[in-house]
Design a protein around this motif. Sequence first.
Motif, short mmCIF file in Angstrom:
data_model
loop_
_atom_site.label_atom_id
_atom_site.label_comp_id
_atom_site.label_asym_id
_atom_site.label_seq_id
_atom_site.Cartn_x
_atom_site.Cartn_y
_atom_site.Cartn_z
N GLU A 103 73.68 12.33 -21.27
CA GLU A 103 73.09 12.63 -22.58
C GLU A 103 72.84 11.36 -23.39
O GLU A 103 71.78 11.20 -23.99
CB GLU A 103 74.04 13.57 -23.34
N ASN A 104 73.79 10.45 -23.38
CA ASN A 104 73.62 9.19 -24.11
C ASN A 104 72.44 8.39 -23.59
O ASN A 104 71.61 7.89 -24.36
CB ASN A 104 74.88 8.34 -24.01
N TYR A 120 69.94 9.52 -21.78
CA TYR A 120 68.69 10.26 -21.95
C TYR A 120 68.06 9.91 -23.30
O TYR A 120 66.87 9.65 -23.40
CB TYR A 120 68.94 11.77 -21.87
N TRP A 121 68.88 9.89 -24.35
CA TRP A 121 68.34 9.61 -25.68
C TRP A 121 67.93 8.15 -25.83
O TRP A 121 67.00 7.84 -26.57
CB TRP A 121 69.31 10.06 -26.76
N PHE A 161 64.59 8.17 -24.19
CA PHE A 161 63.64 8.84 -25.08
C PHE A 161 63.19 7.90 -26.20
O PHE A 161 62.01 7.81 -26.51
CB PHE A 161 64.28 10.10 -25.68
N GLY A 162 64.13 7.17 -26.77
CA GLY A 162 63.80 6.22 -27.83
C GLY A 162 62.90 5.09 -27.35
O GLY A 162 61.95 4.70 -28.03
N HIS A 167 75.11 4.48 -32.26
CA HIS A 167 74.29 5.15 -31.26
C HIS A 167 74.55 6.66 -31.29
O HIS A 167 73.61 7.46 -31.24
CB HIS A 167 74.56 4.59 -29.87
N ASN A 186 72.82 8.19 -34.18
CA ASN A 186 71.38 8.26 -33.93
C ASN A 186 71.04 9.40 -32.97
O ASN A 186 70.04 10.11 -33.16
CB ASN A 186 70.86 6.94 -33.38
N VAL A 187 71.85 9.57 -31.94
CA VAL A 187 71.62 10.65 -30.97
C VAL A 187 71.72 12.00 -31.66
O VAL A 187 70.88 12.88 -31.45
CB VAL A 187 72.62 10.56 -29.79
N LEU A 234 68.60 12.54 -33.67
CA LEU A 234 67.47 12.84 -32.80
C LEU A 234 67.52 14.28 -32.29
O LEU A 234 66.49 14.95 -32.19
CB LEU A 234 67.42 11.87 -31.62
N LYS A 235 68.72 14.76 -31.97
CA LYS A 235 68.86 16.14 -31.51
C LYS A 235 68.46 17.12 -32.61
O LYS A 235 67.76 18.10 -32.35
CB LYS A 235 70.30 16.41 -31.07
N LYS A 290 64.75 17.11 -32.96
CA LYS A 290 64.11 17.81 -31.84
C LYS A 290 64.20 19.33 -32.03
O LYS A 290 63.23 20.05 -31.78
CB LYS A 290 64.79 17.39 -30.53
#
Length: 140
Positions: free
Chosen positions: A52-53, A55-56, A59-60, A102, A105-106, A109-110, A113
């Motif tokens: 998950e970490n 992935y984001w 994505f960034g 981080h 930020n994740v 972002l979630k 989304k």
Amino acid sequence: MQTIKIKTHSPKNTYQKPHFFILNKGMNSGKPLTEACLNCFVLEFADQAERENYYWLAFGLWQSKFWHLHLVGSVIVFLRINEFKNLFISKASILQKDYEQHLKNVHALKVLKEKEMEFYKSITLIKELRSAVLRRYLQE
């Protein structure tokens, strides 16, 4: 920081560990994917939290068009796996230095989304309603 296993995806392979895919051809190169496609890399991780970490992070990097500078090719641009590995791992090591930020930020972002998906559903419903009204209006 765990080691990230990055390799070219083959449709013959199945992956048991948590993983995601990175598109490696076209102007969307670097885009993280949950489903495999023919032109992608696969990144495997020890656990779901680590997946998950990263992935984001991917994505960034994709959203900021980070990979555009590293695309090669004249007709169909693509991302080389060695260059991807080196750059992604270096960005991941920077992420580890300020891990707490981080995680914040994740989370942001979630949430964004989720809101984006809610708005997308609303827009889809509005379009369907508009079509229904127009059909009813034109059939009278």
